[in-house]
Design an enzyme around this catalytic site. Structure first.
Site, PDB file in Angstrom:
ATOM      1  N   THR A   1      -0.545   7.630  -2.155  1.00  0.00           N
ATOM      2  CA  THR A   1      -0.865   6.256  -2.531  1.00  0.00           C
ATOM      3  C   THR A   1      -0.993   6.169  -4.037  1.00  0.00           C
ATOM      4  O   THR A   1      -0.816   7.166  -4.736  1.00  0.00           O
ATOM      5  CB  THR A   1      -2.185   5.819  -1.856  1.00  0.00           C
ATOM      6  OG1 THR A   1      -2.305   4.423  -1.943  1.00  0.00           O
ATOM      7  CG2 THR A   1      -3.392   6.493  -2.474  1.00  0.00           C
TER       8      THR A   1
ATOM      9  N   GLY B   1       4.664   1.599  -7.675  1.00  0.00           N
ATOM     10  CA  GLY B   1       5.366   1.337  -6.420  1.00  0.00           C
ATOM     11  C   GLY B   1       6.868   1.234  -6.575  1.00  0.00           C
ATOM     12  O   GLY B   1       7.620   1.459  -5.620  1.00  0.00           O
TER      13      GLY B   1
ATOM     14  N   ASP C   1       7.386   5.449  -7.132  1.00  0.00           N
ATOM     15  CA  ASP C   1       6.837   6.389  -6.154  1.00  0.00           C
ATOM     16  C   ASP C   1       7.097   5.898  -4.732  1.00  0.00           C
ATOM     17  O   ASP C   1       6.652   4.817  -4.361  1.00  0.00           O
ATOM     18  CB  ASP C   1       5.330   6.530  -6.398  1.00  0.00           C
ATOM     19  CG  ASP C   1       4.648   7.411  -5.366  1.00  0.00           C
ATOM     20  OD1 ASP C   1       5.247   8.435  -4.983  1.00  0.00           O
ATOM     21  OD2 ASP C   1       3.526   7.073  -4.955  1.00  0.00           O
TER      22      ASP C   1
ATOM     23  N   THR D   1       4.098   4.677  -2.419  1.00  0.00           N
ATOM     24  CA  THR D   1       3.287   3.539  -2.858  1.00  0.00           C
ATOM     25  C   THR D   1       4.044   2.260  -2.567  1.00  0.00           C
ATOM     26  O   THR D   1       5.237   2.168  -2.860  1.00  0.00           O
ATOM     27  CB  THR D   1       3.001   3.644  -4.378  1.00  0.00           C
ATOM     28  OG1 THR D   1       2.289   4.863  -4.628  1.00  0.00           O
ATOM     29  CG2 THR D   1       2.189   2.465  -4.880  1.00  0.00           C
TER      30      THR D   1
END
Length: 174
Positions: free
Chosen positions: A2, A159, A162, A165
């Protein structure tokens, strides 16, 4: 996996986190998990990264410390870190937390460390380095952005890079 990011600016602190839960490294199990939440009579905000069960275990231990130390965030974080280093059960947990209240912003690491960030920015999780770099840049070069805007945008930037995410971002501020 996350991304959780916190930003402190002009006496205001914001904590943002995405909502993706991944099973292993191949399957997205949930997209709207709440990894940023208020605890201890809404006086403390935590954000956690790592295994879900481990994160909930840490949250429970931390809430007990907050109760024991009457909401003193720094003392509770240090006590949790001390237990984390000594307790065989806690040592096996794979999670990290960012904790904050109106006065303090702290990273509580898996190795039992409590860190007060130098840059007024801290980020954890698989996208943490991307979010931290983005937040520092915005903090330095976008004076009109609020801490909440910076934290949210930092997680969104992470996000984009990654795969663990997503863009379902929750933000809490003091």
């Amino acid at each position: 996996m996350t991304t959780i990011a916190a930003v402190r600016k002009d006496g205001v602190t914001a904590l943002a986190g995405d909502g993706q839960v991944t099973l292993g490294e191949k399957v997205i199990m949930k997209g709207n998990a709440q990894k940023v939440r208020r605890i201890y009579h809404d006086q403390v905000v935590i954000g956690f990264a790592g295994g879900v069960a481990d994160a909930f275990t840490l949250q429970d231990w931390f809430e007990k410390k907050l109760e024991h130390y009457a909401g003193n965030l720094r003392r509770s974080a240090v006590a949790l870190a001390q237990d984390w280093r000594k307790d065989p059960t806690l040592q096996k947990l794979e999670a990290m937390m960012i904790v904050m209240d109106e006065h303090d912003l702290l990273l509580v690491s898996g190795s039992g460390e409590v860190i007060d960030p130098d840059e007024d920015v801290v980020a954890i999780g698989s996208g943490g380095n991307f979010a931290q770099a983005a937040a520092i840049a915005m903090l330095r070069h976008a004076p009109d952005m609020t801490p909440a805007d910076i934290a949210k945008e930092a997680v969104n930037i992470a996000g984009n890079i990654d795969i663990f995410t997503n863009h379902n971002v929750i933000v809490e501020s003091f």
